[in-house]
Design an enzyme around this catalytic site. Structure first.
Site, PDB file in Angstrom:
ATOM      1  N   LEU A  38       0.818  -1.208   0.000  1.00  0.00           N
ATOM      2  CA  LEU A  38       0.000   0.000   0.000  1.00  0.00           C
ATOM      3  C   LEU A  38       0.858   1.267   0.000  1.00  0.00           C
ATOM      4  O   LEU A  38       2.034   1.229   0.355  1.00  0.00           O
ATOM      5  CB  LEU A  38      -0.900   0.007   1.239  1.00  0.00           C
ATOM      6  CG  LEU A  38      -1.982  -1.067   1.319  1.00  0.00           C
ATOM      7  CD1 LEU A  38      -2.578  -1.110   2.725  1.00  0.00           C
ATOM      8  CD2 LEU A  38      -3.071  -0.810   0.278  1.00  0.00           C
ATOM      9  N   GLY A  40       2.477   4.310   1.476  1.00  0.00           N
ATOM     10  CA  GLY A  40       2.887   4.559   2.851  1.00  0.00           C
ATOM     11  C   GLY A  40       3.373   3.328   3.585  1.00  0.00           C
ATOM     12  O   GLY A  40       3.728   3.402   4.766  1.00  0.00           O
ATOM     13  N   SER A  41       3.414   2.183   2.891  1.00  0.00           N
ATOM     14  CA  SER A  41       3.850   0.943   3.555  1.00  0.00           C
ATOM     15  C   SER A  41       5.353   0.918   3.795  1.00  0.00           C
ATOM     16  O   SER A  41       5.839   0.225   4.690  1.00  0.00           O
ATOM     17  CB  SER A  41       3.449  -0.274   2.715  1.00  0.00           C
ATOM     18  OG  SER A  41       4.074  -0.244   1.435  1.00  0.00           O
ATOM     19  N   LYS A  43       7.625   0.871   0.857  1.00  0.00           N
ATOM     20  CA  LYS A  43       8.255   0.243  -0.315  1.00  0.00           C
ATOM     21  C   LYS A  43       9.502   0.986  -0.773  1.00  0.00           C
ATOM     22  O   LYS A  43      10.586   0.406  -0.886  1.00  0.00           O
ATOM     23  CB  LYS A  43       7.265   0.179  -1.492  1.00  0.00           C
ATOM     24  CG  LYS A  43       6.032  -0.638  -1.255  1.00  0.00           C
ATOM     25  CD  LYS A  43       5.123  -0.629  -2.470  1.00  0.00           C
ATOM     26  CE  LYS A  43       4.665   0.749  -2.891  1.00  0.00           C
ATOM     27  NZ  LYS A  43       3.880   1.472  -1.865  1.00  0.00           N
ATOM     28  N   SER A 111       1.441  -1.571  -7.401  1.00  0.00           N
ATOM     29  CA  SER A 111       1.062  -2.722  -8.244  1.00  0.00           C
ATOM     30  C   SER A 111      -0.033  -3.548  -7.563  1.00  0.00           C
ATOM     31  O   SER A 111       0.213  -4.671  -7.128  1.00  0.00           O
ATOM     32  CB  SER A 111       2.276  -3.587  -8.598  1.00  0.00           C
ATOM     33  OG  SER A 111       3.087  -3.881  -7.499  1.00  0.00           O
TER      34      SER A 111
END
Length: 202
Positions: A38, A40-41, A43, A111
């Site tokens: 998501l 803000g995760s 990544k 994605s």
């Protein structure tokens, strides 16, 4: 209706092959590390930390970030579902070129659709696609909201926002799973690098 797509295209065979470029690098096995999760995760943050570790150890890599790519290659695409699919298709093809060059390529893209990630996997040879699921809960991502996007999405100012009014389909069997709500960025990055080392990429 006439198509604008060219049919007069012939594949040009290079004199330097992928195996030659891999042999030149010598110290690594090429692959794409596909970071998904998501907004803000974490990544991009983790992918950056992984690339720093790889660079410091002398490995050859390149990072493709979702926002950065939308400033250039994919600047013509919106966030509607059809354009999200095309966004990932293009990045899949670009990542394939980087792997062909013998690099470890890191991609940081939401994605959101399982089918699109599966399609990218098919572009790569076996074991050259490593799915990294940044499995940070929506509540944590929304609390962080580093770009203020969740607030805008909740207010109706942004449409097709993943996790709010557009679906996110989590990976079923990712090669690597990290969670920035329970581990630090450094710990997550080390976990990814340890996977690479343990599976013969480094």
């Amino acid at each position: 209706m006439k198509s604008d797509k060219s049919t007069n295209v012939v594949w040009h065979q290079h004199q330097i092959a992928k195996a030659d470029r891999v042999r030149q690098k010598g110290i690594q096995r090429p692959a794409v590390l596909w970071f998904t999760g998501l907004s803000g995760s974490g990544k991009s943050t983790i992918a950056n930390a992984v690339e720093q570790l790889l660079f410091a150890k002398g490995y050859h890599s390149y990072l493709l970030d979702g926002d950065n790519v939308r400033h250039g290659l994919n600047k013509d695409l919106s966030f509607a579902d059809a354009d999200r699919v095309e966004n990932i298709r293009r990045i899949g093809e670009v990542s394939k070129l980087f792997v062909d060059a013998g690099l470890l390529v890191l991609t940081a893209f939401i994605s959101p659709f399982q089918q699109d990630r599966a399609l990218v996997r098919t572009l790569h040879s076996e074991q050259e696609f490593i799915e990294v699921f940044v499995d940070t809960p929506l509540a944590v991502c929304e609390q962080r909201d580093p770009k203020g996007l969740y607030k805008k999405a909740r207010a109706g100012e942004i449409k097709h926002f993943t996790g709010i009014d557009s679906a996110y389909e989590p990976p079923l069997k990712p090669e690597i799973r990290v969670d920035t709500s329970t581990a630090s960025v450094a710990e997550c990055a080390e976990q990814v690098v340890a996977y690479l080392a343990g599976n013969g990429y480094l």
